[in-house]
Write a protein that holds these residues in place. Structure first.
Motif, PDB file in Angstrom:
ATOM      1  N   UNK A  82     -80.463  -5.463  31.050  1.00 13.17           N
ATOM      2  CA  UNK A  82     -81.612  -5.911  31.245  1.00 13.17           C
ATOM      3  C   UNK A  82     -82.792  -4.620  31.523  1.00 13.17           C
ATOM      4  N   UNK A  83     -83.576  -4.709  31.185  1.00  7.09           N
ATOM      5  CA  UNK A  83     -85.090  -3.863  31.257  1.00  7.09           C
ATOM      6  C   UNK A  83     -85.840  -3.518  32.450  1.00  7.09           C
ATOM      7  N   UNK A  84     -85.636  -4.508  33.774  1.00  6.52           N
ATOM      8  CA  UNK A  84     -86.818  -5.029  34.310  1.00  6.52           C
ATOM      9  C   UNK A  84     -85.257  -4.603  35.182  1.00  6.52           C
ATOM     10  N   UNK A  85     -86.074  -2.933  36.645  1.00  5.19           N
ATOM     11  CA  UNK A  85     -84.600  -3.234  37.657  1.00  5.19           C
ATOM     12  C   UNK A  85     -85.167  -4.780  39.176  1.00  5.19           C
ATOM     13  N   UNK A 116     -81.973   3.823  39.895  1.00  5.43           N
ATOM     14  CA  UNK A 116     -82.134   5.310  39.346  1.00  5.43           C
ATOM     15  C   UNK A 116     -83.123   5.594  38.914  1.00  5.43           C
ATOM     16  N   UNK A 117     -83.210   4.582  37.058  1.00  3.75           N
ATOM     17  CA  UNK A 117     -84.019   4.966  36.471  1.00  3.75           C
ATOM     18  C   UNK A 117     -85.596   4.949  36.706  1.00  3.75           C
ATOM     19  N   UNK A 118     -85.506   3.773  37.812  1.00  2.00           N
ATOM     20  CA  UNK A 118     -86.918   3.361  38.191  1.00  2.00           C
ATOM     21  C   UNK A 118     -87.618   4.019  38.623  1.00  2.00           C
ATOM     22  N   UNK A 119     -86.706   4.992  40.053  1.00  2.00           N
ATOM     23  CA  UNK A 119     -87.384   5.716  40.317  1.00  2.00           C
ATOM     24  C   UNK A 119     -87.792   4.580  42.009  1.00  2.00           C
ATOM     25  N   UNK A 120     -86.740   3.707  42.086  1.00  3.83           N
ATOM     26  CA  UNK A 120     -86.680   2.645  43.573  1.00  3.83           C
ATOM     27  C   UNK A 120     -85.843   2.942  44.503  1.00  3.83           C
ATOM     28  N   UNK A 146     -71.918   7.515  41.435  1.00  3.13           N
ATOM     29  CA  UNK A 146     -73.492   6.955  42.478  1.00  3.13           C
ATOM     30  C   UNK A 146     -73.907   7.867  43.467  1.00  3.13           C
ATOM     31  N   UNK A 147     -73.128   9.220  43.165  1.00  6.70           N
ATOM     32  CA  UNK A 147     -74.810  10.329  44.311  1.00  6.70           C
ATOM     33  C   UNK A 147     -75.021  10.759  43.460  1.00  6.70           C
ATOM     34  N   UNK A 148     -74.829  10.986  41.625  1.00  9.06           N
ATOM     35  CA  UNK A 148     -75.393  11.997  40.827  1.00  9.06           C
ATOM     36  C   UNK A 148     -77.073  10.423  41.361  1.00  9.06           C
ATOM     37  N   UNK A 149     -77.048   9.533  40.896  1.00 12.30           N
ATOM     38  CA  UNK A 149     -77.812   8.675  41.038  1.00 12.30           C
ATOM     39  C   UNK A 149     -78.916   8.694  41.888  1.00 12.30           C
ATOM     40  N   UNK A 155     -82.334  11.779  46.730  1.00  9.40           N
ATOM     41  CA  UNK A 155     -81.722  11.614  48.152  1.00  9.40           C
ATOM     42  C   UNK A 155     -80.653  12.505  48.341  1.00  9.40           C
ATOM     43  N   UNK A 156     -80.955  13.203  48.442  1.00 13.46           N
ATOM     44  CA  UNK A 156     -79.757  14.451  48.583  1.00 13.46           C
ATOM     45  C   UNK A 156     -79.132  14.305  50.273  1.00 13.46           C
ATOM     46  N   UNK A 157     -79.825  13.552  51.032  1.00 13.08           N
ATOM     47  CA  UNK A 157     -78.971  13.198  53.268  1.00 13.08           C
ATOM     48  C   UNK A 157     -78.552  12.537  52.304  1.00 13.08           C
ATOM     49  N   UNK A 158     -78.886  11.012  51.500  1.00 11.61           N
ATOM     50  CA  UNK A 158     -77.552   9.937  51.107  1.00 11.61           C
ATOM     51  C   UNK A 158     -76.655  10.340  50.184  1.00 11.61           C
TER      52      UNK A 158
END
Length: 830
Positions: A82-85, A116-120, A146-149, A155-158
């Motif tokens: 998929x190209x659409x998030x 992550x790529x779509x910054x959602x 997942x942490x890298x994403x 979203x560091x605290x998350x």
């Protein structure tokens, strides 16, 4: 780097430094697309097709039939397609609800990569909760991914919380790779306390630290400007031979931001000795930074080093350095770099050439042209010519630009002087463009040489250059501004018929504006009809200007007809135009027609503003139709408008004119609370003082005078005259005279009616000496009525009484003998 050779190693590594067994960490944790069978591949394609076609139905029979065949590999493959998030998220949610299916760490990471790529961020947070709540087991590599994403979207605290939750719930036993991913995520923030805590945990576990651990730490300290800590980490990495292009770039870029130029070059030299080369991106960032900080020598040194390293700078880098040199006045170095760029085969773009024209002298610009080599392509030559044309126009040398363009065309060689002819090495139709004409035509218009601009425009066809809408618009605007309407109309017809170009709203409004300035209402409406076909709106400023011009010349009926015609054509004029027409009607005593126009305006859905209401209220009050004005005032309040001081002043004047001073005072009590522009002004107080005096309430008028001064409102001449006249009429001439003296001290000259009122009051009380003194003061300042003046008779009566009394008779005759009284006043003793 000598200043850092004695810095201690990092404090939280000291207790375990002997135990460090250093090696490169191999695991990357990157996700690999799963392999599926040919049957599964067909299933993946079918699902992708269903979810991407429109309209999409989540509960369609096709999807229900495919659901039983779902596997985690299939779901992961579908998500990667998929190209659409949004579609990916919809599919993930649908798959979660299917009986017998459960996501695993790889499907969760597949969606995480998409989001992550779509910054959602919001959806990533929801996915984090799903990962924990579903108790999905995670491998250390999958958790790290997942942490890298999460880190990629800040979203560091998350990210930190997910690691804790996965560990506490037994979903994963994190390893060094997982922690390295977390450190990388944290390094993008300012959460240094979290980073240091996690780093200590890693040393407490006894893990072997590597370059992938320390590079994020270096990044964090550099970002925060904690350079001592950064240098400690950097030295450790250097001692262990972990430094690479990435870590070097982190360090030199930070040193550059701190303006430590020497340290930047020293570090680059040290790294080169280790065979570590600065990459092209770092070179570019450093050079841009040095130029921004006006360290041009450092920028040029790096620029040379970059070229020696085998990189070919792009034009944008030349652009930056050349502009920096120009701003610093180093034009020769800028010109040399420009020539070097051209010799290296990089063709300059128009952006760079325009920048040069902003700084270079005419001689330098000519040098650029003279050094054009033979065999230059036509496009580049034209670009250079246009550059010099632009330079001439900006320098105000429009005639030179005009001569040069005609010389390039080769159509009028006689007009081109010898110097210009030698400059133009390439001649002919191919070396001019529409842009060339646009430059010179615009320059001629700015100089006011509209006829020359039109002549040049007509020659465009000779060199096969097609005019643009911009050129037509510029010419039509200039012609309209010069009131050459017929020529402008001819150009408009040619624009459509010959050039096939459609006029813009600007084009039509230029002609409409000219018609309005000519006060040609018929022509203006005809133009509006044309504009309606093109769905172009006539500009409000033009129609309002026409209405104002007509009203100022007494052509109010014509102005109202013009507004009505605009409405009939479907264009509702601005409230300003209506207000102007209403003011014109009121000035010609057509108040009822003004009211009718006002109501028509409301019926068309246009909401009158405070100014429109003020015009009508003032007109009604002056006509003593105060009750109607009061109804409009209430209507204004009900409509949510805030009356201005002008509104209240009109109402106060109206009530005073009909003798209802109490209502006027009631308005005064409201004005400071509701007026849009603040409290009462000098007009307010003047009106009330005059009204109170006329109502026989001089004491209240005096109280009002004192209140006005307490409020910091300075009385003007009309205020003084109202008070003097009022006190005189109220039989208090002594007080009136004191205000007259104050008025004169303030440098104000009373009108004749003030003196007459005071003289009548004084003589009625038989104060003849004071009467004569006031008369003499009046004559000294040159205030005495003409024969036709309405105050002439009253003054004659005063003089007659003064002549008849023996106490003042001789003084009056002396004034007559001295010629101080006019001939029409000097016969009072006969």
């Amino acid at each position: 780097m000598r200043r850092y050779t004695h810095i201690f190693r990092l404090w939280f590594y000291e207790e375990c430094s002997d135990a460090l067994r250093l090696r490169r960490f191999i695991c990357t944790g990157d996700q690999v697309s799963p392999s599926v069978s040919s049957d599964s591949e067909q299933l993946v394609s079918n699902i992708v097709s269903i979810f991407t076609k429109k309209p999409f139905h989540r509960d369609s029979l096709e999807l229900r039939n495919l659901a039983p065949a779902l596997t985690t590999k299939v779901v992961e493959s579908v998500l990667n397609r998929f190209k659409s998030w949004k579609i990916a998220h919809e599919f993930f949610d649908w798959a979660s609800s299917q009986s017998g299916y459960m996501h695993n760490c790889y499907t969760i990471n597949a969606l995480a990569a998409v989001l992550s790529g779509a910054r959602r961020n919001a959806e990533m947070k929801t996915l984090s909760s799903y990962l924990v709540n579903s108790r999905c087991p995670m491998t250390p590599g999958a958790l790290g991914f997942f942490i890298r994403c999460l880190g990629n979207v800040g979203m560091v605290e998350e990210a930190d919380a997910v690691l804790n939750q996965a560990k506490d719930l037994g979903l994963c036993i994190p390893n060094k790779y997982t922690y390295n991913c977390l450190l990388q995520a944290i390094s993008r923030s300012n959460k240094v306390e979290i980073l240091e805590m996690r780093l200590k945990e890693m040393t407490d576990f006894g893990w072997e630290l590597d370059k992938f651990t320390l590079t994020p730490v270096l990044q964090m300290y550099c970002n925060l400007g904690r350079m001592k800590c950064a240098m400690r980490v950097f030295e450790i990495m250097g001692d262990q031979d972990w430094l690479d292009v990435h870590s070097l770039s982190i360090m030199v870029l930070r040193l550059s931001k701190l303006c430590l130029t020497d340290e930047v070059f020293e570090l680059i030299q040290k790294m080169e000795s280790r065979n570590i080369r600065v990459n092209e991106q770092t070179f570019c960032i450093l050079i841009h930074g040095f130029v921004k900080e006006s360290k041009l020598d450092a920028a040029l040194e790096l620029f040379d080093k970059m070229k020696r390293s085998g990189f070919t700078p792009e034009i944008s880098l030349y652009d930056t350095i050349i502009e920096g040199l120009c701003k610093k006045g180093q034009l020769k170095r800028a010109l040399d770099l420009y020539l070097e760029m051209r010799e290296s085969g990089i063709s300059p773009d128009s952006k760079l050439l325009i920048k040069l024209s902003n700084f270079f002298s005419e001689e330098q610009m000519i040098q650029l042209l003279e050094e054009l080599p033979e065999g230059m392509d036509t496009k580049t030559v034209t670009l250079y010519y246009n550059l010099l044309l632009t330079f001439y126009i900006k320098a105000g040398l429009t005639d030179k630009a005009h001569i040069m363009l005609r010389g390039i065309m080769g159509s009028d060689s006689n007009s081109c002087d010898t110097a210009m002819d030698s400059l133009i090495k390439f001649k002919g139709a191919g070396f001019v463009s529409t842009a060339s004409f646009n430059i010179v035509i615009s320059g001629l218009i700015q100089k006011g040489e509209v006829d020359s601009a039109v002549g040049l425009f007509l020659d465009m066809g000779q060199v096969h250059c097609r005019p643009t809408v911009e050129i037509y618009n510029n010419l039509i605007e200039a012609l309209c501004n010069s009131n050459k309407l017929d020529v402008a109309k001819d150009l408009l017809r040619e624009m459509e018929a010959t050039s096939g170009l459609s006029p813009t709203q600007f084009t039509h409004n230029c002609i409409f504006g000219c018609l309005c300035r000519r006060e040609d209402t018929i022509g203006a409406i005809d133009m509006v009809k044309v504009m309606r076909v093109y769905v172009h709106e006539p500009w409000i400023k033009h129609s309002s200007d026409l209405v104002k011009r007509l009203c100022n010349k007494g052509r109010v009926t014509e102005a109202c007809s013009f507004l009505a015609d605009l409405v009939e054509e479907g264009f509702v004029p601005d409230i300003v135009a209506y207000s102007t027409a209403m003011r014109g009607l009121i000035q010609t005593h057509k108040i009822d027609q003004a009211m009718e126009l006002f109501r028509d305006l409301q019926a068309q859905g246009c909401h009158p503003d405070v100014v429109a209401y003020n015009i009508l209220i003032s007109g009604l009050c002056k006509a003593k139709r105060v009750s109607e004005a009061d109804k409009l005032f209430e209507e204004m309040l009900e409509g949510g408008l805030f009356p201005s001081v002008v509104t209240y002043n009109s109402m106060i004047d109206g009530w005073c004119q009909i003798g209802d001073v109490d209502r006027a005072l009631l308005c005064l009590s409201k004005i400071s609370r509701k007026a849009q522009e603040g409290g009462p002004d000098v007009i307010t107080y003047t009106t009330l003082i005059d009204g109170l005096c006329n109502a026989g309430k001089p004491d209240e008028a005096l109280t009002m005078w004192d209140e006005m001064k307490r409020q910091g409102c300075v009385p003007h001449s009309i205020t003084f005259m109202a008070m003097i006249k009022g006190l005189s009429k109220s039989g208090r001439p002594e007080e009136a005279r004191s205000y007259l003296k104050e008025m004169l001290r303030e440098g104000m000259k009373p009108q004749i009616y003030v003196y007459v009122a005071l003289l009548e009051a004084l003589i009625s009380e038989q104060k003849l000496d004071e009467t004569f003194q006031v008369l003499r003061e009046m004559l000294e300042i040159g205030s005495f009525p003409e024969l036709k003046d309405k105050w002439h008779v009253a003054l004659r009566d005063v003089l007659a009484k003064l002549v008849q009394d023996e106490r003042t008779s001789s003084s009056i005759r002396a004034l007559v003998a001295e010629g101080h009284l006019g001939p029409h006043l000097s016969d009072t003793d006969r």
